[in-house]
Design an enzyme around this catalytic site. Structure first.
Site, mmCIF file in Angstrom:
data_model
loop_
_atom_site.group_PDB
_atom_site.id
_atom_site.type_symbol
_atom_site.label_atom_id
_atom_site.label_comp_id
_atom_site.label_asym_id
_atom_site.label_seq_id
_atom_site.Cartn_x
_atom_site.Cartn_y
_atom_site.Cartn_z
ATOM 1 N N GLY A 1 0.798 -1.231 0.000
ATOM 2 C CA GLY A 1 0.000 0.000 0.000
ATOM 3 C C GLY A 1 0.827 1.275 0.000
ATOM 4 N N CYS B 1 13.276 6.783 19.316
ATOM 5 C CA CYS B 1 13.293 7.990 20.159
ATOM 6 C C CYS B 1 11.857 8.330 20.581
ATOM 7 C CB CYS B 1 13.866 9.178 19.400
ATOM 8 S SG CYS B 1 15.627 9.090 19.058
ATOM 9 N N CYS C 1 19.780 5.005 19.165
ATOM 10 C CA CYS C 1 20.604 6.143 18.736
ATOM 11 C C CYS C 1 20.967 7.069 19.890
ATOM 12 C CB CYS C 1 19.945 6.897 17.578
ATOM 13 S SG CYS C 1 18.655 8.065 18.050
ATOM 14 N N SER D 1 -7.138 -9.166 -2.464
ATOM 15 C CA SER D 1 -7.507 -8.152 -1.467
ATOM 16 C C SER D 1 -6.471 -7.040 -1.346
ATOM 17 C CB SER D 1 -7.703 -8.815 -0.099
ATOM 18 O OG SER D 1 -6.466 -9.295 0.388
ATOM 19 N N CYS E 1 17.492 6.983 23.951
ATOM 20 C CA CYS E 1 17.005 6.085 22.890
ATOM 21 C C CYS E 1 17.830 4.799 22.859
ATOM 22 C CB CYS E 1 17.081 6.780 21.533
ATOM 23 S SG CYS E 1 16.696 5.677 20.150
ATOM 24 N N CYS F 1 -3.770 -4.104 9.528
ATOM 25 C CA CYS F 1 -4.519 -3.648 8.362
ATOM 26 C C CYS F 1 -5.625 -4.635 8.027
ATOM 27 C CB CYS F 1 -3.571 -3.485 7.189
ATOM 28 S SG CYS F 1 -4.374 -3.470 5.594
HETATM 29 ZN ZN LIG Z 1 16.577 7.132 18.366
#
Ligand SMILES: [Zn+2]
Ligand SMILES: [Zn+2]
Lengths: 217, 252
Positions: free
Chosen positions: B25, B158, B232, B53, B229, B172
């Site tokens: 999609g 994050c 990161c 579908s 995070c 979905c």
């Molecule tokens: Zn991050």
């Protein structure tokens, strides 16, 4: 006409949504949409309308790759028929992708409003797209373009964003399925600048096209 | 955080390599837009076959192609659209064993996959491989999008430390999706990927744009990196691809 088994499977992911009933799907399958203009976003719009199950799409306007688009839409969904030309047609919906915010566009808007037809206009300029569903008393396409800080000559350089295609298809699909008019506000989708927001547009004083549109009822 | 120059990640279009992870999609409109962008290489990764579908929203596939691998169907679409560059297909499930190798081959990655598991895996792989990527998700009438420059701007983790518990968010399949709403998000993803390649400063990084087709409205929410995070942040817990970080989806 009730939906066939293959249609129930094809449209399963939209039919599972609340409000998107079998009756809504049948409305779509019976609907006729007239599309003006050309270009990649318009092609994408036609494919999304075809995919959702719009019954007939009439393409008005001269375009070299029309046969390819007709083939693609048919290959995607045989429930949808795409036709070349829309003369004498009584559509349920008008989508105008023509790169024109002048008298021609105002005339098409006025004509659609006079006939009581939904009229959705898309303009592209400098990597941005403006989309608006017109109603009585709204400013003309030229004034809406002006509200976005753009000029008629900017329409000569539309940029490469295609977001207006699916956006117009989403709008028309919801309205044709009887789920309401998403908004009457003008929308700015500026992919180049990364700005996506509503656009406040008012008629410029003494605009002839706005006056023409106001007389259009 | 110190400002950075997006030109660091710029690559001339004709040499640029773009990976579209997922030919469904979101991938359909992204690939349709990229076909005419003049990029050098488009990679398409998907392990699924075309299902009837899918066709109300995955507009690059065709009814006659039901049962074909989506990668082959997508390649056919790109060729038919006149795409002049090379097409690389990965008809495989991206997993912890192969994802680093795949994303490292590309300059920018479009997250067009459909499970939280894959999205978090892609996030971590792109951050660890130093590849910018464009996240998007869509369900019913709504979706959101964000562009991520690894270790420069906010990443998915994050904002959400880990994928939602299996079964807590409908898929979905369960909740449905308006095809053209996915079209809007995917088209924006392609525009974002091109802006990354062009080194533009206007990408949707450190901000999330949310779209609601039901009201045709957009909302922009500023976000920022989280020093805590897990991938990161200053002391990342995730420094390689491990299965334990990606719980299986409820109905995989
Ligand atoms: Zn991050
Ligand atoms: Zn006016």
């Amino acid at each position: 006409m009730p939906l066939r088994d293959d249609q129930i499977r094809r449209y399963a992911r939209q039919l599972v949504m609340r409000d998107f009933t079998g009756a809504a799907q049948e409305c779509l399958l019976k609907s006729r949409v007239l599309v003006y203009g050309e270009g990649p976003p318009m092609d994408l719009c036609v494919l999304y309308l075809a995919a959702a199950g719009v019954g007939d799409i009439h393409l008005s306007g001269v375009r070299p790759s029309v046969l390819d688009l007709i083939w693609r839409a048919a290959a995607l969904n045989p429930d949808c028929r795409v036709h070349e030309g829309g003369r004498g047609l009584r559509p349920d919906y008008v989508i105008d992708f023509a790169q024109d915010a002048g008298p021609g566009a105002a005339r098409r808007a006025a004509g659609a409003l006079r006939a009581g037809l939904p009229y959705l206009k898309v303009l592209r300029a400098a990597g941005a797209a403006i989309m608006k569903r017109w109603r009585e008393g709204d400013p003309c396409p030229g004034c809406v373009l002006n509200a976005a800080g753009l000029k008629q000559t900017d329409l000569l350089n539309p940029g490469e964003t295609s977001v207006s295609g699916p956006a117009a298809a989403a709008f028309a699909t919801l309205e044709l399925a009887g789920l309401g008019v998403p908004t009457h506000n003008a929308l700015l989708m500026d992919a180049d600048k990364g700005a996506y927001r509503e656009l406040a547009a008012t008629p410029l004083p003494e605009c002839i096209m706005c006056a023409e549109l106001a007389d259009g009822r | 955080m110190a400002a950075f120059d997006p030109k660091e990640f710029a690559v001339p279009r004709e040499r640029a390599r773009v990976l579209v992870a997922g030919a469904g999609g979101l991938g359909s409109p992204a690939l349709a837009a990229l076909a005419s962008s003049g990029v050098g290489v488009i990679g398409v990764a998907d392990s699924d076959v075309v299902d009837l579908s899918n066709l109300h929203r995955q507009v690059i596939h065709v009814t006659a192609g039901v049962g074909l691998p989506k990668t082959a169907s997508a390649e056919e679409f790109l060729k038919r659209s006149g795409f002049g560059g090379a097409v690389l297909t990965f008809q495989t499930r991206l997993d912890t064993g192969n994802i680093m190798e795949v994303v490292s081959e590309f300059d920018v990655v479009v997250d067009a996959c459909d499970t939280f598991r894959s999205k978090f895996m892609l996030n971590d792989a792109c951050v660890l491989a130093g590849r910018p990527f464009v996240h998007a998700g869509v369900l019913q009438f709504e979706g959101q999008i964000m562009t991520i420059y690894p270790e420069r701007t906010a990443c998915l983790r994050c904002l959400f430390e880990s994928p939602p518990p299996p079964g807590s968010v409908p898929t979905c399949q369960e909740a449905g999706v308006l095809g053209a709403a996915a079209g809007v998000l995917g088209a924006i993803q392609a525009a974002e990927a091109l802006k990354v390649l062009d080194g533009k400063k206007t990408t949707l990084s450190d901000r999330v744009v949310a779209f609601d087709a039901r009201h045709m409205s957009f909302r922009t929410v500023p976000v920022s990196r989280d020093p805590g995070c897990p991938v990161c942040g200053t002391k990342p817990r995730i420094d390689s691809m491990e299965d334990a970080n990606y719980p299986p989806e409820a109905c995989d």
